[in-house]
Design a protein around this motif. Structure first.
Motif, mmCIF file in Angstrom:
data_model
loop_
_atom_site.group_PDB
_atom_site.id
_atom_site.type_symbol
_atom_site.label_atom_id
_atom_site.label_comp_id
_atom_site.label_asym_id
_atom_site.label_seq_id
_atom_site.Cartn_x
_atom_site.Cartn_y
_atom_site.Cartn_z
ATOM 1 N N ALA A 169 5.309 12.995 -12.356
ATOM 2 C CA ALA A 169 3.990 12.364 -12.411
ATOM 3 C C ALA A 169 2.879 13.398 -12.252
ATOM 4 O O ALA A 169 1.806 13.264 -12.846
ATOM 5 N N ALA A 170 3.141 14.431 -11.456
ATOM 6 C CA ALA A 170 2.145 15.495 -11.264
ATOM 7 C C ALA A 170 1.888 16.238 -12.578
ATOM 8 O O ALA A 170 0.749 16.633 -12.868
ATOM 9 N N LEU A 171 2.937 16.445 -13.380
ATOM 10 C CA LEU A 171 2.760 17.091 -14.684
ATOM 11 C C LEU A 171 1.875 16.233 -15.581
ATOM 12 O O LEU A 171 0.960 16.745 -16.241
ATOM 13 N N ASP A 172 2.132 14.924 -15.607
ATOM 14 C CA ASP A 172 1.294 14.019 -16.396
ATOM 15 C C ASP A 172 -0.143 14.034 -15.897
ATOM 16 O O ASP A 172 -1.097 13.951 -16.683
ATOM 17 N N TYR A 173 -0.306 14.128 -14.582
ATOM 18 C CA TYR A 173 -1.639 14.148 -13.980
ATOM 19 C C TYR A 173 -2.443 15.342 -14.489
ATOM 20 O O TYR A 173 -3.603 15.201 -14.902
ATOM 21 N N ILE A 174 -1.825 16.514 -14.499
ATOM 22 C CA ILE A 174 -2.519 17.730 -14.943
ATOM 23 C C ILE A 174 -2.933 17.613 -16.405
ATOM 24 O O ILE A 174 -4.075 17.906 -16.775
ATOM 25 N N VAL A 175 -2.003 17.183 -17.268
ATOM 26 C CA VAL A 175 -2.316 17.078 -18.697
ATOM 27 C C VAL A 175 -3.383 16.019 -18.936
ATOM 28 O O VAL A 175 -4.237 16.168 -19.821
ATOM 29 N N SER A 176 -3.393 14.967 -18.141
ATOM 30 C CA SER A 176 -4.399 13.911 -18.281
ATOM 31 C C SER A 176 -5.774 14.383 -17.843
ATOM 32 O O SER A 176 -6.777 14.115 -18.516
ATOM 33 N N VAL A 177 -5.845 15.073 -16.725
ATOM 34 C CA VAL A 177 -7.135 15.583 -16.236
ATOM 35 C C VAL A 177 -7.742 16.554 -17.245
ATOM 36 O O VAL A 177 -8.952 16.562 -17.470
ATOM 37 N N GLU A 178 -6.907 17.343 -17.903
ATOM 38 C CA GLU A 178 -7.395 18.361 -18.833
ATOM 39 C C GLU A 178 -7.640 17.851 -20.247
ATOM 40 O O GLU A 178 -8.106 18.602 -21.101
ATOM 41 N N SER A 179 -7.328 16.601 -20.533
ATOM 42 C CA SER A 179 -7.478 16.072 -21.887
ATOM 43 C C SER A 179 -8.944 15.957 -22.282
ATOM 44 O O SER A 179 -9.841 15.954 -21.436
ATOM 45 N N ASP A 180 -9.183 15.848 -23.589
ATOM 46 C CA ASP A 180 -10.554 15.675 -24.079
ATOM 47 C C ASP A 180 -11.024 14.241 -23.874
ATOM 48 O O ASP A 180 -12.203 13.996 -23.623
ATOM 49 N N VAL A 181 -10.098 13.297 -23.990
ATOM 50 C CA VAL A 181 -10.387 11.886 -23.716
ATOM 51 C C VAL A 181 -9.199 11.310 -22.955
ATOM 52 O O VAL A 181 -8.048 11.546 -23.319
ATOM 53 N N PHE A 182 -9.488 10.565 -21.904
ATOM 54 C CA PHE A 182 -8.426 9.908 -21.132
ATOM 55 C C PHE A 182 -8.579 8.403 -21.276
ATOM 56 O O PHE A 182 -9.672 7.855 -21.093
ATOM 57 N N ILE A 183 -7.476 7.720 -21.626
ATOM 58 C CA ILE A 183 -7.497 6.271 -21.802
ATOM 59 C C ILE A 183 -6.322 5.668 -21.040
ATOM 60 O O ILE A 183 -5.168 5.909 -21.396
ATOM 61 N N PRO A 184 -6.572 4.907 -19.991
ATOM 62 C CA PRO A 184 -5.488 4.208 -19.284
ATOM 63 C C PRO A 184 -5.302 2.807 -19.852
ATOM 64 O O PRO A 184 -6.275 2.089 -20.078
ATOM 65 N N VAL A 193 5.858 19.260 -3.917
ATOM 66 C CA VAL A 193 4.823 18.667 -4.774
ATOM 67 C C VAL A 193 3.486 19.385 -4.617
ATOM 68 O O VAL A 193 2.773 19.608 -5.604
ATOM 69 N N PHE A 194 3.154 19.760 -3.393
ATOM 70 C CA PHE A 194 1.850 20.368 -3.128
ATOM 71 C C PHE A 194 2.014 21.782 -2.570
ATOM 72 O O PHE A 194 3.055 22.138 -2.027
ATOM 73 N N ASP A 195 0.946 22.558 -2.709
ATOM 74 C CA ASP A 195 0.919 23.920 -2.181
ATOM 75 C C ASP A 195 0.596 23.832 -0.680
ATOM 76 O O ASP A 195 -0.560 23.705 -0.279
ATOM 77 N N GLU A 196 1.628 23.901 0.120
ATOM 78 C CA GLU A 196 1.506 23.665 1.561
ATOM 79 C C GLU A 196 0.590 24.669 2.245
ATOM 80 O O GLU A 196 -0.296 24.295 3.032
ATOM 81 N N ASP A 197 0.785 25.952 1.980
ATOM 82 C CA ASP A 197 -0.037 26.985 2.625
ATOM 83 C C ASP A 197 -1.504 26.858 2.224
ATOM 84 O O ASP A 197 -2.405 27.008 3.055
ATOM 85 N N HIS A 198 -1.736 26.589 0.959
ATOM 86 C CA HIS A 198 -3.119 26.423 0.500
ATOM 87 C C HIS A 198 -3.766 25.225 1.188
ATOM 88 O O HIS A 198 -4.943 25.279 1.582
ATOM 89 N N LEU A 227 -5.713 19.710 -1.705
ATOM 90 C CA LEU A 227 -4.451 19.104 -2.141
ATOM 91 C C LEU A 227 -4.111 19.568 -3.559
ATOM 92 O O LEU A 227 -4.164 18.812 -4.517
ATOM 93 N N ARG A 228 -3.752 20.833 -3.654
ATOM 94 C CA ARG A 228 -3.391 21.430 -4.943
ATOM 95 C C ARG A 228 -1.883 21.325 -5.140
ATOM 96 O O ARG A 228 -1.112 21.363 -4.180
ATOM 97 N N PHE A 229 -1.461 21.167 -6.395
ATOM 98 C CA PHE A 229 -0.031 21.062 -6.668
ATOM 99 C C PHE A 229 0.671 22.392 -6.412
ATOM 100 O O PHE A 229 0.046 23.455 -6.395
ATOM 101 N N SER A 230 1.977 22.321 -6.210
ATOM 102 C CA SER A 230 2.767 23.521 -5.934
ATOM 103 C C SER A 230 2.671 24.491 -7.117
ATOM 104 O O SER A 230 2.435 24.065 -8.260
ATOM 105 N N PRO A 231 2.846 25.789 -6.887
ATOM 106 C CA PRO A 231 2.735 26.768 -7.970
ATOM 107 C C PRO A 231 3.631 26.453 -9.169
ATOM 108 O O PRO A 231 3.215 26.626 -10.320
ATOM 109 N N ARG A 232 4.839 25.962 -8.911
ATOM 110 C CA ARG A 232 5.753 25.667 -10.020
ATOM 111 C C ARG A 232 5.232 24.525 -10.878
ATOM 112 O O ARG A 232 5.285 24.568 -12.117
ATOM 113 N N ILE A 233 4.680 23.484 -10.250
ATOM 114 C CA ILE A 233 4.121 22.361 -10.997
ATOM 115 C C ILE A 233 2.864 22.783 -11.734
ATOM 116 O O ILE A 233 2.654 22.428 -12.903
#
Length: 496
Positions: A411-426, A177-182, A264-270
């Motif tokens: 969930a990590a994929l959804d997280y990235i797309v949500s953070v980058e959106s123009d408007v986020f609505i939960p 899930v996360f980039d361990e070395d980073h 706490l950055r996501f893994s390169p693949r994610i």
């Protein structure tokens, strides 16, 4: 004689009048609006709304924001519809701009750099093992807290274990899930981090401790750190909500922020797949990321059954009864909803977005797991907003295959797309909603709209009873309710 002399003069005046009228008519018919070449059209919108052109595998700063950069990969989708702004007439451009305009940062910027007297880690007193619990964002927050705890008690942090026993049954390890070395390198000046215990301590006696919730500095420095006098390894049985939010030294608060938003950055693949999904959403234009909490587990846990059939409500009640660690079993759905404790239904979200003024051609990314009831519960929202996208629609089966059956990675994929959106609505203020809201604030005060569910339910009930209709009156009331609800969260440390 007099009459004959005047006749030529009369004819001359008539010819002059006709000529003037003809010239005026030609001028009127030939009037046109000058069209500016594209290179000279004034830019109505600031640069952060343009697609990124950098192709690097790291964060870049655009204007006043940081964002995931563009990944070179051709979309597999057919030609995307025009964006909302392209389809809008000139008269609607200003109103559309207001809908997407980010809130003012009020001159606040992230303030996470350690103070001048901050030192590198002192000699370690022992090792801290951490069992993270909960979903992705609950674990994420807990890991950041444990980084701070390790600093407080002068411990060496062992890469945390992720929760494999929760509702989602996800077998992912930290490095999946996360980039361990980073993570280890980014915290090198704060906390010593190792991938596993030294061999000589693998069989050593460990003290398992349930750290007290919301504890402050004194608890960890006195009660927990003293355990190293008898043990070399402390194991934290849980990681969530173990550290107080307030009354901590500024350097500890800043460390939590650095852990969350830098280490706490996501893994390169994610990260690569997340960027690809963002680019494919950008092909539709500006978009809303809708965190639609309408999955089976969410509804079962909250006891919210509004608009569901009797069979669906019975199924959710059975799930709640059979889930041992959910302590509250008897829930009154009507009371929950009236207090604003239930997530908005897809139908209610559609009414809400329409009232705010978002046009029907607005692209919406659904950041969620499997929606309970599927198409039957999404039909009303889709009829209002047909450009409903998700990771499953944006990516091919082959592209998503590595992430399937791994809830945290999806969930990590959804997280990235949500953070980058123009408007986020939960649609509900859960762990992901708060995490994304905070991250968006940290990256540049991006627009987030938090629905006032308690106030909205009263209006929606009036619509159902027929005492209120959709239209200008409802729109004005909903807009007024949410005029000052554009993200209240102040994540981490900010300074002006």
């Amino acid at each position: 004689m007099q009459r004959r002399r005047l006749r030529p003069l009369f004819l001359l005046r008539k010819m002059l009048t006709f000529t003037i009228c003809a010239i005026g008519l030609v001028a009127l018919l030939s009037f046109h609006v000058h069209v500016f070449p594209s290179s000279t059209v004034p830019n109505l919108f600031p640069d952060p709304y343009k697609l990124p052109t950098q192709h690097e595998f790291k964060y870049q700063r655009f204007g006043t924001e940081r964002r995931w950069t563009r990944e070179l990969a051709p979309p597999h989708l057919s030609k995307a519809p025009q964006s909302s702004l392209q389809l809008a007439g000139a008269s609607g451009t200003l109103e559309l701009y207001k809908l997407w305009k980010p809130p003012s940062n009020r001159d606040f910027v992230p303030c996470i750099k350690p103070s001048a007297n901050y030192t590198t880690p002192v000699e370690s007193r022992g090792y801290l093992l951490v069992h993270s619990n909960g979903g992705l964002n609950q674990m994420r927050a807990g890991i950041c807290d444990m980084v701070a705890v390790a600093r407080i008690i002068d411990a060496t942090l062992v890469i945390p274990e992720l929760d494999k026993q929760s509702f989602w049954q996800d077998s992912s390890n930290f490095s999946d899930v996360f980039d361990e070395d980073h993570f280890m390198n980014a915290l090198a000046n704060d906390v010593k981090v190792v991938k596993k215990l030294p061999k000589e301590l693998a069989t050593a006696t460990k003290v398992v401790k349930h750290f007290r919730s919301w504890s402050g500095l004194d608890y960890y420095q006195e009660e927990i750190a003293s355990l190293y006098e008898d043990y070399q390894v402390i194991r934290a049985a849980k990681s969530d909500s173990r550290l107080a939010n307030n009354n901590l030294p500024p350097n500890i608060q800043k460390l939590r922020c650095r852990a969350c938003y830098e280490a706490l950055r996501f893994s390169p693949r994610i990260e690569a797949m997340g960027k690809l999904l963002v680019d494919r959403m950008r092909d539709f234009g500006r978009y809303i990321a809708l965190h639609l909490r309408y999955e089976k587990d969410m509804l079962a846990f909250s006891g919210c059954t509004h608009d569901l059939s009797s069979a669906e409500a019975d199924e959710l009640e059975m799930i709640r009864e059979n889930t041992a660690h959910w302590k509250i079993k008897d829930i009154n759905s009507g009371e929950q909803r009236s207090k604003g404790y239930c997530p908005l239904t897809p139908k209610e979200v559609g009414i809400f977005l329409t009232a705010l003024g978002y046009p029907s051609n607005t692209p919406i990314y659904i950041a969620a797991g499997e929606i309970y009831g599927g198409d039957s519960h999404m039909a009303d929202l889709r009829s209002r907003y047909p450009i409903l996208m998700s990771k499953e629609k944006l990516a091919s089966v082959e592209e998503l295959e590595p992430f399937i059956d791994h809830a945290s990675q999806l969930a990590a994929l959804d997280y990235i797309v949500s953070v980058e959106s123009d408007v986020f609505i939960p649609s509900y203020s859960g762990n992901m909603a708060r995490a994304v809201e905070g991250h968006r604030r940290f990256l540049g005060h991006r627009k987030t709209i938090a629905p006032d569910r308690k106030a909205l339910v009263r209006l929606f009930d009036k619509i159902e009873r027929g005492t209120l209709k959709e239209g200008r009156n409802l729109s004005n009331r909903i807009i007024e309710i949410h005029r000052r609800r554009y993200v209240k969260v102040m994540s981490c440390s900010f300074c002006s």
